[in-house]
Motif scaffolding. Structure first.
Motif: not given
Lengths: 229, 113
Positions: A76-97
């Motif tokens: 998400a930080e790499r995307i935000r560095a471009t000026g585009v909004p990004a939300i990071q979802v951490n799935t923890g142990k989960g293997c998919h969104l």
């Protein structure tokens, strides 16, 4: 005397996710947002590909990104560095969104009306295939550094995707990757899959990818007009 | 391993059914799992035990009925059983197949007391 009884259920195990994905899809449609679910194995280059795409498209229409990873907010930080909004979802142990995670992340993005939402799924060619997020379609990113037979090894993902982006095409001269064979394997699993070759590093092939996105957005237009009344 | 998430889905369904039909214990959960679905039966059994602990389904047995993978062969205009998603059609060898069955993952019924 036994009190055992049988209860008829007949319900889909993924029914709850499918309901929530349906809600997401209705919201995206009402907002005129075209949502893509990007899937691949780890390291195929989804984030690099997105960074280039959002930089080159952000002046044409609103763009938002939802990044799924087990840990870290690096993407998400790499995307935000471009000026585009990004939300990071951490799935923890989960293997998919799943659809609930995407619905909650979409709430936190600014309005994207008439724009594009890129959802970068957890790098995994297995689990994300089964979980609808409400996207218009899945895009599977596959790189020339991987084996040509991956579409046969992980058929569910290639069957569920509408477009296969073959990334790292600039490496073709130094690899023994057989492009035609890969495409043939992907079409065995999914005869309808569209294929484009790109290089996130050099930008080769991106014009065709953007043309494909515009074609998808035109497919959506009659629905927009219908909902706008 | 997404079988964990699938088993959580099963437990969610069982708990809703428990409220609807007022039962406190499930003995057997009957599932229908398609041959082309996203669930591996052995992994389901393994995960179910872990996920079911401390729920109405604790100690319940999973009975999995595997349903066949069926596809429509465009070339033959007929329904065939396939072994893999990538075919080919056993009679004509074509890969122009549309999967019509075998993707389902359903809770069929529950044996309760």
């Amino acid at each position: 005397m036994s009190r055992d009884r049988i209860i008829q259920v007949e319900r889909d195990i993924l029914g709850k996710n499918e309901r929530l994905a349906g809600d997401n899809r209705a919201r995206f449609r009402a907002d005129g947002v075209l949502a893509f679910n990007l899937v691949s194995s780890p390291g195929a280059g989804k984030t690099s590909l997105l960074v280039r795409a959002v930089v080159e498209l952000k002046d044409s229409f609103p763009i938002g990104v939802i990044e799924g990873d087990q840990q870290t907010s690096n993407d998400a930080e790499r995307i935000r560095a471009t000026g585009v909004p990004a939300i990071q979802v951490n799935t923890g142990k989960g293997c998919h969104l799943d659809a609930a995670m995407v619905g909650a992340a979409y709430d936190r993005l600014p309005h994207l009306n008439g724009g594009v939402l890129f959802i970068e799924n957890v790098g995994n060619l297995v689990c994300p295939a089964g979980f609808d997020l409400g996207e218009a379609c899945k895009i599977v990113v596959f790189s020339t550094a991987e084996g040509e037979d991956k579409p046969l090894k992980y058929p569910d993902m290639f069957a569920a995707s509408s477009l296969m982006l073959i990334n790292k095409i600039d490496l073709l001269p130094v690899l023994s990757f057989d492009l035609a064979r890969t495409i043939e394997f992907a079409r065995r699993v999914n005869p309808q899959i569209e294929v484009l070759t790109v290089s996130a590093r050099t930008g080769e092939g991106f014009a065709a990818f953007y043309a494909w996105i515009r074609k998808q957005s035109e497919k959506m237009k009659p629905v927009d007009m219908a909902t706008a009344g | 391993m997404h079988e964990m998430a699938l088993c959580e889905g099963i437990i969610g369904i069982v708990e809703e059914e428990a409220r609807k039909h007022s039962f406190s214990r499930v003995k057997v959960v009957f599932l229908e799992i398609g041959a082309l679905s996203h669930a591996a039966p052995e992994a389901m059994t393994f995960c179910f035990e872990a996920v079911a602990a401390r729920t109405v389904a604790r100690g319940a047995r999973l009975e999995i009925v595997e349903t066949p993978a069926i596809a429509w062969c465009v070339a033959c205009s007929t329904s065939i059983e396939i072994r893999h998603r990538y075919g080919p059609c056993p009679s004509c060898g074509s890969h122009q197949l549309q999967v019509t069955g075998g993707e389902e993952m359903r809770v069929k019924e529950l044996e309760v007391d």
